[in-house]
Scaffold this active site. Structure first.
Site, PDB file in Angstrom:
ATOM      1  N   LYS A   9       0.827  -1.205   0.000  1.00  0.00           N
ATOM      2  CA  LYS A   9       0.000   0.000   0.000  1.00  0.00           C
ATOM      3  C   LYS A   9       0.869   1.266   0.000  1.00  0.00           C
ATOM      4  O   LYS A   9       2.087   1.190   0.198  1.00  0.00           O
ATOM      5  CB  LYS A   9      -0.916  -0.023   1.220  1.00  0.00           C
ATOM      6  N   PHE A  57     -16.267   3.401   6.657  1.00  0.00           N
ATOM      7  CA  PHE A  57     -14.858   3.655   6.344  1.00  0.00           C
ATOM      8  C   PHE A  57     -14.546   3.570   4.848  1.00  0.00           C
ATOM      9  O   PHE A  57     -13.406   3.804   4.432  1.00  0.00           O
ATOM     10  CB  PHE A  57     -13.953   2.684   7.112  1.00  0.00           C
ATOM     11  N   ARG A  85      -1.224 -14.748   4.398  1.00  0.00           N
ATOM     12  CA  ARG A  85      -2.024 -14.076   5.432  1.00  0.00           C
ATOM     13  C   ARG A  85      -1.313 -14.161   6.785  1.00  0.00           C
ATOM     14  O   ARG A  85      -1.278 -13.193   7.542  1.00  0.00           O
ATOM     15  CB  ARG A  85      -3.419 -14.695   5.529  1.00  0.00           C
ATOM     16  N   THR A  91      -4.903  -7.758  10.515  1.00  0.00           N
ATOM     17  CA  THR A  91      -5.191  -6.471   9.876  1.00  0.00           C
ATOM     18  C   THR A  91      -4.890  -5.309  10.814  1.00  0.00           C
ATOM     19  O   THR A  91      -4.327  -4.298  10.408  1.00  0.00           O
ATOM     20  CB  THR A  91      -6.667  -6.423   9.427  1.00  0.00           C
ATOM     21  N   ARG A 102       3.051  -6.783   9.438  1.00  0.00           N
ATOM     22  CA  ARG A 102       2.339  -5.726  10.166  1.00  0.00           C
ATOM     23  C   ARG A 102       2.806  -5.627  11.614  1.00  0.00           C
ATOM     24  O   ARG A 102       2.863  -4.529  12.171  1.00  0.00           O
ATOM     25  CB  ARG A 102       0.837  -5.973  10.093  1.00  0.00           C
ATOM     26  N   ASN A 112      -1.702  -0.026   7.244  1.00  0.00           N
ATOM     27  CA  ASN A 112      -1.150  -1.319   7.662  1.00  0.00           C
ATOM     28  C   ASN A 112      -0.286  -2.003   6.603  1.00  0.00           C
ATOM     29  O   ASN A 112      -0.193  -3.215   6.549  1.00  0.00           O
ATOM     30  CB  ASN A 112      -2.256  -2.239   8.169  1.00  0.00           C
ATOM     31  N   HIS A 115      -1.767  -5.446   1.581  1.00  0.00           N
ATOM     32  CA  HIS A 115      -3.048  -6.140   1.392  1.00  0.00           C
ATOM     33  C   HIS A 115      -2.752  -7.499   0.793  1.00  0.00           C
ATOM     34  O   HIS A 115      -1.869  -7.637  -0.055  1.00  0.00           O
ATOM     35  CB  HIS A 115      -3.959  -5.370   0.424  1.00  0.00           C
TER      36      HIS A 115
END
Length: 149
Positions: A9, A57, A85, A91, A102, A112, A115
């Site tokens: 991100k 959001f 994952r 998350t 993370r 964070n 993705h």
């Protein structure tokens, strides 16, 4: 082999974490088969986050993800959706295990770092947003026999 969609991100790009994140997946033995450095359009972002339409959001999420460049990637490997994952961590960085991406680098749930698709079906849908089939490169990794049976 299973494929997944991963995206570094804007905060991960701005913080100079691209190489570190790619390195983690390569060292795990996963194979990169597609990668793009791009700035998402609003349309792409809304399509990507379509499951969140109507949530409070949603607008902020779309504004954030189009605020800077991202690295869109297709990775391939055994059980890559579930393993990636785990590598990313929860998350919410406050709940992410130490040593995960993370858990190591992220501070805020809204920033964070990365993705990743949450299922093989999501991976297929997300990959279709970012890549044409001819943009994914089939290649043989010579050490594959040393990684999996």
């Amino acid at each position: 082999m299973e494929r997944t969609y991963l995206m570094i991100k804007p905060d991960g790009v701005q913080r100079g974490l691209v190489g570190e994140i790619i390195s983690r997946f390569e060292k795990k033995g996963f194979k990169l088969v597609g990668m793009k450095f791009l700035r998402l359009t609003r349309e792409m972002a809304e399509k990507h986050y379509a499951e969140h339409v109507g949530k409070p959001f949603f607008a902020g999420l779309v504004d954030y993800i189009i605020s800077g460049p991202v690295v869109a990637m297709c990775w391939e490997g055994k059980d890559i959706v579930s393993v990636s994952r785990e590598m990313m961590g929860a998350t919410n960085p406050a709940k992410a295990a130490p040593g995960t991406i993370r858990g190591t680098y992220a501070v805020d749930i809204g920033r964070n770092i990365i993705h990743g698709s949450d299922s093989p079906a999501s991976a297929e849908r997300e990959l279709a947003i970012y890549f044409q089939s001819d943009e994914l490169v089939e290649w043989d990794r010579t050490l594959q026999g040393w990684l999996t049976e």
